[in-house]
Scaffold this motif. Structure first.
Motif, PDB file in Angstrom:
ATOM      1  N   PHE A 104       0.615  -1.285  -0.079  1.00 52.80           N
ATOM      2  CA  PHE A 104       0.173   0.107  -0.041  1.00 52.80           C
ATOM      3  C   PHE A 104       0.938   1.103  -0.100  1.00 52.80           C
ATOM      4  CE2 PHE A 104      -2.496  -3.243   2.350  1.00 52.80           C
ATOM      5  CZ  PHE A 104      -3.568  -3.581   1.425  1.00 52.80           C
ATOM      6  N   ILE A 105       0.448   2.446  -0.323  1.00 54.18           N
ATOM      7  CA  ILE A 105       1.147   3.618  -0.464  1.00 54.18           C
ATOM      8  C   ILE A 105       0.408   4.467   0.587  1.00 54.18           C
ATOM      9  CG2 ILE A 105       1.462   5.673  -1.826  1.00 54.18           C
ATOM     10  CD1 ILE A 105       2.794   3.029  -2.935  1.00 54.18           C
ATOM     11  N   THR A 106       1.329   5.076   1.464  1.00 54.25           N
ATOM     12  CA  THR A 106       0.703   5.996   2.625  1.00 54.25           C
ATOM     13  C   THR A 106       0.457   7.410   1.970  1.00 54.25           C
ATOM     14  OG1 THR A 106       3.022   6.677   3.249  1.00 54.25           O
ATOM     15  CG2 THR A 106       2.064   4.601   4.266  1.00 54.25           C
ATOM     16  N   SER A 107       0.212   8.171   2.881  1.00 58.19           N
ATOM     17  CA  SER A 107      -0.075   9.768   2.388  1.00 58.19           C
ATOM     18  C   SER A 107       1.329  10.590   2.289  1.00 58.19           C
ATOM     19  CB  SER A 107      -0.796  10.485   3.696  1.00 58.19           C
ATOM     20  OG  SER A 107       0.168  10.540   4.833  1.00 58.19           O
ATOM     21  N   GLU A 108       2.473   9.866   2.851  1.00 58.08           N
ATOM     22  CA  GLU A 108       3.666  10.440   2.292  1.00 58.08           C
ATOM     23  C   GLU A 108       4.204   9.790   0.793  1.00 58.08           C
ATOM     24  OE1 GLU A 108       5.450  10.781   6.688  1.00 58.08           O
ATOM     25  OE2 GLU A 108       5.207   8.859   5.913  1.00 58.08           O
ATOM     26  N   LYS A 109       3.263   9.178   0.315  1.00 53.62           N
ATOM     27  CA  LYS A 109       3.750   8.532  -0.975  1.00 53.62           C
ATOM     28  C   LYS A 109       4.968   7.607  -0.892  1.00 53.62           C
ATOM     29  CE  LYS A 109       0.928  11.182  -3.042  1.00 53.62           C
ATOM     30  NZ  LYS A 109      -0.612  10.577  -3.421  1.00 53.62           N
ATOM     31  N   GLN A 169      -6.248   0.029   1.981  1.00 46.62           N
ATOM     32  CA  GLN A 169      -5.750   1.001   0.989  1.00 46.62           C
ATOM     33  C   GLN A 169      -6.135   2.438   1.575  1.00 46.62           C
ATOM     34  OE1 GLN A 169      -2.990   1.143  -1.424  1.00 46.62           O
ATOM     35  NE2 GLN A 169      -3.282   2.976  -0.771  1.00 46.62           N
ATOM     36  N   SER A 170      -7.562   2.288   1.618  1.00 53.48           N
ATOM     37  CA  SER A 170      -8.133   3.767   1.855  1.00 53.48           C
ATOM     38  C   SER A 170      -7.713   4.280   3.350  1.00 53.48           C
ATOM     39  CB  SER A 170      -9.634   3.426   1.958  1.00 53.48           C
ATOM     40  OG  SER A 170     -10.331   4.708   2.171  1.00 53.48           O
ATOM     41  N   THR A 178       0.282   8.585   7.592  1.00 52.63           N
ATOM     42  CA  THR A 178       1.723   8.604   7.438  1.00 52.63           C
ATOM     43  C   THR A 178       2.434   7.059   8.109  1.00 52.63           C
ATOM     44  OG1 THR A 178       2.382   9.369   9.687  1.00 52.63           O
ATOM     45  CG2 THR A 178       2.061  11.005   7.911  1.00 52.63           C
ATOM     46  N   VAL A 179       3.446   6.989   7.596  1.00 52.74           N
ATOM     47  CA  VAL A 179       4.324   5.636   8.202  1.00 52.74           C
ATOM     48  C   VAL A 179       4.130   5.427   9.516  1.00 52.74           C
ATOM     49  CG1 VAL A 179       6.354   4.500   8.011  1.00 52.74           C
ATOM     50  CG2 VAL A 179       5.653   5.572   5.999  1.00 52.74           C
ATOM     51  N   HIS A 180       4.248   6.524  10.305  1.00 56.05           N
ATOM     52  CA  HIS A 180       4.328   6.519  11.999  1.00 56.05           C
ATOM     53  C   HIS A 180       3.160   5.946  12.320  1.00 56.05           C
ATOM     54  CE1 HIS A 180       3.898   8.186  15.701  1.00 56.05           C
ATOM     55  NE2 HIS A 180       5.338   7.689  15.977  1.00 56.05           N
ATOM     56  N   ASP A 181       1.933   6.677  11.696  1.00 53.65           N
ATOM     57  CA  ASP A 181       0.697   6.470  12.208  1.00 53.65           C
ATOM     58  C   ASP A 181       0.266   4.828  11.918  1.00 53.65           C
ATOM     59  OD1 ASP A 181       0.234   9.080  12.722  1.00 53.65           O
ATOM     60  OD2 ASP A 181      -0.585   9.706  10.974  1.00 53.65           O
ATOM     61  N   VAL A 182       0.772   4.180  10.748  1.00 52.48           N
ATOM     62  CA  VAL A 182       0.322   2.984  10.379  1.00 52.48           C
ATOM     63  C   VAL A 182       1.174   1.938  11.006  1.00 52.48           C
ATOM     64  CG1 VAL A 182      -0.506   3.655   8.303  1.00 52.48           C
ATOM     65  CG2 VAL A 182       1.780   2.936   8.285  1.00 52.48           C
ATOM     66  N   VAL A 183       2.270   2.439  11.461  1.00 50.30           N
ATOM     67  CA  VAL A 183       3.318   1.322  12.315  1.00 50.30           C
ATOM     68  C   VAL A 183       2.801   1.193  13.778  1.00 50.30           C
ATOM     69  CG1 VAL A 183       5.486   1.029  13.143  1.00 50.30           C
ATOM     70  CG2 VAL A 183       4.997   1.716  10.747  1.00 50.30           C
ATOM     71  N   SER A 184       2.638   2.655  14.300  1.00 46.94           N
ATOM     72  CA  SER A 184       2.272   2.515  15.849  1.00 46.94           C
ATOM     73  C   SER A 184       1.267   3.485  16.277  1.00 46.94           C
ATOM     74  CB  SER A 184       3.703   2.697  16.772  1.00 46.94           C
ATOM     75  OG  SER A 184       4.183   4.089  16.091  1.00 46.94           O
ATOM     76  N   ARG A 230      -7.089  -8.028  11.750  1.00 49.01           N
ATOM     77  CA  ARG A 230      -5.463  -7.794  12.363  1.00 49.01           C
ATOM     78  C   ARG A 230      -4.524  -7.645  11.617  1.00 49.01           C
ATOM     79  NH1 ARG A 230      -6.085  -5.868  17.536  1.00 49.01           N
ATOM     80  NH2 ARG A 230      -7.979  -6.541  18.172  1.00 49.01           N
ATOM     81  N   LEU A 231      -3.640  -6.568  11.805  1.00 49.45           N
ATOM     82  CA  LEU A 231      -2.303  -6.250  11.293  1.00 49.45           C
ATOM     83  C   LEU A 231      -1.255  -7.086  11.805  1.00 49.45           C
ATOM     84  CD1 LEU A 231      -2.809  -2.623  10.413  1.00 49.45           C
ATOM     85  CD2 LEU A 231      -3.558  -4.427   8.713  1.00 49.45           C
ATOM     86  N   LYS A 232      -0.618  -8.217  11.387  1.00 50.43           N
ATOM     87  CA  LYS A 232       0.499  -8.982  11.826  1.00 50.43           C
ATOM     88  C   LYS A 232       1.726  -8.182  11.924  1.00 50.43           C
ATOM     89  CE  LYS A 232      -0.011 -12.656   9.595  1.00 50.43           C
ATOM     90  NZ  LYS A 232       0.157 -14.016   9.118  1.00 50.43           N
ATOM     91  N   ARG A 233       1.872  -7.410  10.742  1.00 49.60           N
ATOM     92  CA  ARG A 233       3.380  -6.727  10.466  1.00 49.60           C
ATOM     93  C   ARG A 233       3.037  -5.579   9.444  1.00 49.60           C
ATOM     94  NH1 ARG A 233       7.921 -10.444   8.259  1.00 49.60           N
ATOM     95  NH2 ARG A 233       6.620 -10.115   6.564  1.00 49.60           N
ATOM     96  N   VAL A 234       3.636  -4.574   9.780  1.00 52.22           N
ATOM     97  CA  VAL A 234       3.902  -3.493   8.775  1.00 52.22           C
ATOM     98  C   VAL A 234       5.235  -3.094   8.573  1.00 52.22           C
ATOM     99  CG1 VAL A 234       3.047  -0.922   8.144  1.00 52.22           C
ATOM    100  CG2 VAL A 234       1.592  -2.675   9.350  1.00 52.22           C
ATOM    101  N   ASP A 235       5.926  -3.331   7.404  1.00 54.18           N
ATOM    102  CA  ASP A 235       7.190  -3.216   7.030  1.00 54.18           C
ATOM    103  C   ASP A 235       7.278  -2.357   5.589  1.00 54.18           C
ATOM    104  OD1 ASP A 235       8.062  -4.869   9.009  1.00 54.18           O
ATOM    105  OD2 ASP A 235       8.133  -6.399   7.860  1.00 54.18           O
ATOM    106  N   LEU A 236       8.434  -1.824   5.841  1.00 57.14           N
ATOM    107  CA  LEU A 236       8.808  -1.017   4.631  1.00 57.14           C
ATOM    108  C   LEU A 236       9.791  -2.106   3.570  1.00 57.14           C
ATOM    109  CD1 LEU A 236      10.335   2.315   6.069  1.00 57.14           C
ATOM    110  CD2 LEU A 236       8.256   2.031   4.765  1.00 57.14           C
ATOM    111  N   PRO A 237       9.555  -1.707   2.066  1.00 57.94           N
ATOM    112  CA  PRO A 237      10.012  -2.634   1.439  1.00 57.94           C
ATOM    113  C   PRO A 237      11.488  -2.343   1.188  1.00 57.94           C
ATOM    114  CG  PRO A 237       8.398  -1.116   0.251  1.00 57.94           C
ATOM    115  CD  PRO A 237       8.316  -0.770   1.626  1.00 57.94           C
TER     116      PRO A 237
END
Length: 294
Positions: A76-81, A124-125, A131-137, A166-173
């Motif tokens: 997925f793409i965050t608001s920060e692209k 995705q919505s 942001t990445v920080h929001d979706v991670v924690s 449930r989100l098990k893991r959110v990682d950056l590529p």
């Protein structure tokens, strides 16, 4: 024996006919009764039930909570692209067997495809507005709850309830992680260098202040010592003066004896003076007169 054979055949036929007219429904299942390929009835009560043989058939459906866990993480793409990889799973169950069959023909694989599409659109919505920080924690629980509510509203139309997302893991590529870690490392080094510089400046300031305080303390101590020494010398001089005024002759004699003691400490001590020197005044006469008895 010949008469029993037809009877046995009839009994067997009746048993087979009876078994084909009866079916059981487990307490963890619901059943749909089909008549000539069309839905005739939905059985929700567990136990033994009746159906018409050859005309009707029955299909059971598991009503327990099921798990859908996608093998591959979704991107997925965050608001920060910035792209993120999300690994999630969904808990779901059938709540309307008839609607479930009409929508996906009772095929769990087709239901999983529809469920994956709905959950993916919801994630995705939600990720696209954060942001990445929001979706991670920061807002992870809020994301899961919002996706569950939206997916549940959509999938109830096919007779399915979404129990949990449930989100098990959110990682950056990998390619993004390396650049992010590089920036994080550079930022940490900058902060560390800044703190070291600040610490060194503070240390110099503390050291200079300590040196200044040391010099002040030593100067004040020297000043006090000199004052005390001066006061002591003044008191000693006053004492000597008072003693000299009370008996000048004895004071002169005492000072001469001290001088003799200091001058003749050892046998090798040698002192060259004129015989008429005033130094030998009390050696010539105990009263200190020049013509006295030796």
């Amino acid at each position: 024996m010949r008469t029993l054979a037809p009877i046995a055949a009839v009994v067997v036929a009746l048993l087979l006919l009876a078994s084909s007219t009866l079916f059981t429904v487990d307490q963890r299942q619901h059943a749909i009764v089909f008549q000539l390929g069309e839905v005739k009835d939905v059985v929700t009560k567990p136990g033994l039930h009746f159906k018409w043989p050859l005309v009707q058939n029955v299909r059971n459906f598991d009503m327990r909570i099921l798990t859908y866990d996608d093998v591959e993480p979704l991107r997925f793409i965050t608001s920060e692209k910035k792209p993120v990889l999300v690994d999630s799973f969904v808990k779901w169950r059938i709540i309307d067997v008839k609607q479930y069959y009409i929508s996906v023909q009772g095929d769990e694989f087709r239901a999983a495809i529809r469920l994956k599409q709905t959950i993916s659109d919801g994630l995705q919505s939600e990720f696209g507005r954060r942001t990445v920080h929001d979706v991670v924690s920061g807002e992870r629980d809020k994301i899961m709850e919002d996706v569950r509510e939206k997916a549940d509203q959509d999938l109830r139309r096919i007779g399915v309830e979404i129990v949990d997302v449930r989100l098990k893991r959110v990682d950056l590529p990998t390619e993004v992680s390396e650049s992010v870690y590089g920036r994080m490392q550079a930022e940490r080094k900058r902060i560390a260098n800044e703190q070291r510089s600040t610490g060194a400046a503070d240390a110099e300031k503390i050291r200079a202040d300590a040196d200044r305080q040391r010099e002040v303390i030593l100067a004040e101590a020297y000043r006090d010592a000199q004052r005390v020494r001066g006061e002591g010398d003044a008191k000693a001089a006053a004492t000597y003066a008072a003693a000299f005024q009370q008996n000048p002759e004895f004071y002169s004699f005492y000072r001469s004896m001290e001088a003799y003691r200091s001058s003749f400490r050892g046998r090798s001590d040698l002192l060259l003076l004129e015989p008429n020197s005033d130094f030998f005044r009390y050696l010539k006469d105990a009263a200190g007169r020049p013509g006295g008895k030796k």
